[in-house]
Design a protein around this motif. Structure first.
Motif, PDB file in Angstrom:
ATOM      1  N   ILE A   1     -48.102  42.220 -48.672  1.00  0.00           N
ATOM      2  CA  ILE A   1     -48.864  43.146 -47.750  1.00  0.00           C
ATOM      3  C   ILE A   1     -50.534  43.079 -47.918  1.00  0.00           C
ATOM      4  O   ILE A   1     -50.875  43.128 -49.284  1.00  0.00           O
ATOM      5  N   ILE A   2     -51.240  42.682 -47.071  1.00  0.00           N
ATOM      6  CA  ILE A   2     -52.619  42.510 -47.256  1.00  0.00           C
ATOM      7  C   ILE A   2     -53.542  43.471 -46.406  1.00  0.00           C
ATOM      8  O   ILE A   2     -53.229  43.576 -45.316  1.00  0.00           O
ATOM      9  N   GLY A   3     -54.331  44.361 -46.797  1.00  0.00           N
ATOM     10  CA  GLY A   3     -55.347  45.040 -46.310  1.00  0.00           C
ATOM     11  C   GLY A   3     -56.230  44.460 -45.411  1.00  0.00           C
ATOM     12  O   GLY A   3     -57.154  43.626 -46.064  1.00  0.00           O
ATOM     13  N   HIS A   4     -56.098  44.699 -44.065  1.00  0.00           N
ATOM     14  CA  HIS A   4     -56.885  43.990 -43.161  1.00  0.00           C
ATOM     15  C   HIS A   4     -58.171  44.488 -43.008  1.00  0.00           C
ATOM     16  O   HIS A   4     -58.415  45.995 -42.786  1.00  0.00           O
ATOM     17  N   ARG A   5     -59.396  43.758 -43.474  1.00  0.00           N
ATOM     18  CA  ARG A   5     -60.650  44.590 -43.583  1.00  0.00           C
ATOM     19  C   ARG A   5     -60.594  45.791 -44.535  1.00  0.00           C
ATOM     20  O   ARG A   5     -61.514  46.599 -44.161  1.00  0.00           O
ATOM     21  N   GLY A   6     -59.814  45.711 -45.412  1.00  0.00           N
ATOM     22  CA  GLY A   6     -59.415  47.180 -46.265  1.00  0.00           C
ATOM     23  C   GLY A   6     -58.959  47.978 -45.608  1.00  0.00           C
ATOM     24  O   GLY A   6     -59.356  49.450 -45.544  1.00  0.00           O
ATOM     25  N   CYS A   7     -57.647  47.838 -44.731  1.00  0.00           N
ATOM     26  CA  CYS A   7     -56.897  48.991 -44.259  1.00  0.00           C
ATOM     27  C   CYS A   7     -57.909  49.555 -43.009  1.00  0.00           C
ATOM     28  O   CYS A   7     -58.036  50.987 -43.310  1.00  0.00           O
ATOM     29  N   ALA A   8     -58.052  48.836 -42.060  1.00  0.00           N
ATOM     30  CA  ALA A   8     -58.935  49.428 -41.072  1.00  0.00           C
ATOM     31  C   ALA A   8     -58.673  50.629 -40.317  1.00  0.00           C
ATOM     32  O   ALA A   8     -59.246  51.246 -39.545  1.00  0.00           O
ATOM     33  N   ARG A   9     -57.351  50.863 -40.277  1.00  0.00           N
ATOM     34  CA  ARG A   9     -57.046  52.137 -39.592  1.00  0.00           C
ATOM     35  C   ARG A   9     -57.101  53.280 -40.444  1.00  0.00           C
ATOM     36  O   ARG A   9     -57.142  54.480 -40.104  1.00  0.00           O
ATOM     37  N   ARG A  10     -57.301  53.402 -41.843  1.00  0.00           N
ATOM     38  CA  ARG A  10     -57.141  54.289 -42.708  1.00  0.00           C
ATOM     39  C   ARG A  10     -58.514  54.449 -43.384  1.00  0.00           C
ATOM     40  O   ARG A  10     -59.116  55.616 -43.964  1.00  0.00           O
ATOM     41  N   ALA A  11     -59.512  53.460 -43.246  1.00  0.00           N
ATOM     42  CA  ALA A  11     -60.918  53.696 -43.902  1.00  0.00           C
ATOM     43  C   ALA A  11     -61.642  52.595 -43.286  1.00  0.00           C
ATOM     44  O   ALA A  11     -61.294  51.914 -42.249  1.00  0.00           O
ATOM     45  N   PRO A  12     -62.968  53.044 -43.009  1.00  0.00           N
ATOM     46  CA  PRO A  12     -64.057  52.140 -42.315  1.00  0.00           C
ATOM     47  C   PRO A  12     -63.957  50.695 -42.715  1.00  0.00           C
ATOM     48  O   PRO A  12     -64.255  50.251 -43.787  1.00  0.00           O
ATOM     49  N   GLU A  13     -63.754  49.839 -41.849  1.00  0.00           N
ATOM     50  CA  GLU A  13     -63.376  48.356 -41.945  1.00  0.00           C
ATOM     51  C   GLU A  13     -64.633  47.916 -42.805  1.00  0.00           C
ATOM     52  O   GLU A  13     -65.878  48.043 -42.458  1.00  0.00           O
ATOM     53  N   ASN A  14     -64.348  46.707 -43.458  1.00  0.00           N
ATOM     54  CA  ASN A  14     -65.382  45.918 -44.223  1.00  0.00           C
ATOM     55  C   ASN A  14     -66.313  46.525 -45.109  1.00  0.00           C
ATOM     56  O   ASN A  14     -67.632  46.635 -45.129  1.00  0.00           O
ATOM     57  N   THR A  15     -66.145  47.834 -45.734  1.00  0.00           N
ATOM     58  CA  THR A  15     -66.835  48.892 -46.437  1.00  0.00           C
ATOM     59  C   THR A  15     -66.168  48.593 -48.093  1.00  0.00           C
ATOM     60  O   THR A  15     -65.092  48.503 -48.037  1.00  0.00           O
ATOM     61  N   LEU A  16     -67.060  49.283 -48.855  1.00  0.00           N
ATOM     62  CA  LEU A  16     -66.760  49.171 -50.518  1.00  0.00           C
ATOM     63  C   LEU A  16     -65.656  50.554 -50.596  1.00  0.00           C
ATOM     64  O   LEU A  16     -64.548  50.144 -51.205  1.00  0.00           O
ATOM     65  N   GLY A  17     -65.772  51.212 -49.707  1.00  0.00           N
ATOM     66  CA  GLY A  17     -64.861  52.542 -49.864  1.00  0.00           C
ATOM     67  C   GLY A  17     -63.497  51.802 -49.232  1.00  0.00           C
ATOM     68  O   GLY A  17     -62.440  52.208 -49.889  1.00  0.00           O
ATOM     69  N   ALA A  18     -63.466  51.174 -48.356  1.00  0.00           N
ATOM     70  CA  ALA A  18     -62.242  50.595 -48.025  1.00  0.00           C
ATOM     71  C   ALA A  18     -61.507  49.705 -48.704  1.00  0.00           C
ATOM     72  O   ALA A  18     -60.066  49.936 -49.019  1.00  0.00           O
ATOM     73  N   MET A  19     -62.324  49.082 -49.563  1.00  0.00           N
ATOM     74  CA  MET A  19     -61.560  48.412 -50.658  1.00  0.00           C
ATOM     75  C   MET A  19     -60.984  49.310 -51.704  1.00  0.00           C
ATOM     76  O   MET A  19     -59.681  49.002 -52.373  1.00  0.00           O
ATOM     77  N   THR A  20     -61.802  50.161 -52.090  1.00  0.00           N
ATOM     78  CA  THR A  20     -61.247  51.356 -53.112  1.00  0.00           C
ATOM     79  C   THR A  20     -60.035  51.853 -52.454  1.00  0.00           C
ATOM     80  O   THR A  20     -58.957  52.107 -53.204  1.00  0.00           O
ATOM     81  N   PHE A  21     -60.061  52.163 -51.319  1.00  0.00           N
ATOM     82  CA  PHE A  21     -58.875  52.828 -50.445  1.00  0.00           C
ATOM     83  C   PHE A  21     -57.701  51.946 -50.599  1.00  0.00           C
ATOM     84  O   PHE A  21     -56.608  52.314 -51.077  1.00  0.00           O
ATOM     85  N   SER A  22     -57.998  50.773 -50.563  1.00  0.00           N
ATOM     86  CA  SER A  22     -56.713  49.837 -50.347  1.00  0.00           C
ATOM     87  C   SER A  22     -56.098  49.475 -51.901  1.00  0.00           C
ATOM     88  O   SER A  22     -54.811  49.699 -52.015  1.00  0.00           O
ATOM     89  N   ARG A  23     -56.919  49.339 -52.789  1.00  0.00           N
ATOM     90  CA  ARG A  23     -56.635  49.531 -54.183  1.00  0.00           C
ATOM     91  C   ARG A  23     -55.546  50.873 -54.479  1.00  0.00           C
ATOM     92  O   ARG A  23     -54.643  50.613 -54.983  1.00  0.00           O
ATOM     93  N   ASP A  24     -56.243  51.878 -54.027  1.00  0.00           N
ATOM     94  CA  ASP A  24     -55.629  53.194 -54.340  1.00  0.00           C
ATOM     95  C   ASP A  24     -54.192  53.515 -53.657  1.00  0.00           C
ATOM     96  O   ASP A  24     -53.327  54.205 -53.975  1.00  0.00           O
ATOM     97  N   GLN A  25     -53.789  52.550 -52.703  1.00  0.00           N
ATOM     98  CA  GLN A  25     -52.742  52.766 -51.851  1.00  0.00           C
ATOM     99  C   GLN A  25     -51.803  51.654 -52.502  1.00  0.00           C
ATOM    100  O   GLN A  25     -50.648  51.569 -51.801  1.00  0.00           O
TER     101      GLN A  25
END
Length: 241
Positions: A6-30
């Motif tokens: 499972i790979i986070g698309h733009r950092g899980c774009a339904r759960r965090a704003p796409e292509n942001t540093l926060g989305a990358m952190t969210f993906s790791r936390d998931q």
């Protein structure tokens, strides 16, 4: 397998704003191990983590990236459109994105975009420069593009890097292209993939990744077909039962 199931698309774009540093952190936390992001280019040659050719959809500003320089976009809010909780997110340079993803311990599927506003050479050379400086784990890097010329240039410049071709539909000459470019993966829109195609890709020895999978039934079907990884906007929607 290169990446993870499972790979986070733009950092899980339904759960965090796409292509942001926060989305990358969210993906790791998931609990994700890999993320997929986009590399794009400003008019001054700065590489950024951003999908679109214009600022309109994701920022309070408007206009083409090709008409802007880093000084004019570095403070743009790229989070408030998603949620007030992300109002501090700013448009990230590719350099900042790589450092952040690396420090989070994530693997990276880097999609290199190409729009008519800039040359293939410009985006490819800049991405190589930034990757050379800030990403050193070649086993946790998969570079993909819809543009075969970008992949060809990468093949010549950094043959050791793992590369995958993005297609919406698998072309008839996919195997010839894969061999010429010495690809490691085939990356496809899951809506157009058939079981026969999936079996052929796997039999030829390539990793197979599908985008953008946000449906549990589709995810289960693709797993049965032998697809290696599902690129998703929301991992919770496709976790195995």
């Amino acid at each position: 397998m290169i990446a993870s199931p499972i790979i986070g698309h733009r950092g899980c774009a339904r759960r965090a704003p796409e292509n942001t540093l926060g989305a990358m952190t969210f993906s790791r936390d998931q609990g994700l191990e890999w993320v997929e992001i986009d590399a794009n280019l400003l008019g001054d040659g700065t590489a950024v983590m951003f999908h679109d050719s214009t600022l309109d959809r994701l920022t309070p500003s408007q206009g083409k990236l090709a008409d802007r320089d880093w000084a004019s976009v570095k403070d743009l809010d790229v989070g408030s459109h998603f949620s007030p909780a992300y109002q501090s997110e700013r448009l990230p340079s590719l350099e900042a994105a790589l450092i952040h993803i690396r420090d989070l311990g994530l693997g990276l599927n880097l999609e290199i975009k190409h729009y008519p506003d800039f040359s293939i050479d410009a985006i490819t050379e800049r991405c190589i420069e930034v990757l050379d400086a800030h990403w050193h784990d070649e086993k946790r890097l998969l570079i993909t593009s819809f543009n075969g010329e970008i992949l060809s240039r990468l093949h010549r410049a950094r043959p050791q890097w793992l590369r995958g071709h993005l297609w919406v539909k698998l072309p008839d000459n996919w195997l010839e292209v894969a061999r010429i470019l010495e690809l490691s993966s085939i990356n496809l829109d899951h809506h157009h993939l058939t079981e026969t195609q999936a079996q052929a890709i796997k039999a030829a020895g390539y990793d197979l990744y599908c985008y953008t999978v946000n449906d549990a039934e589709a995810a289960e079907r693709l797993r049965r077909w032998g697809v290696d990884g599902l690129i998703t906007d929301d991992p919770a929607l496709i976790q195995p039962a």
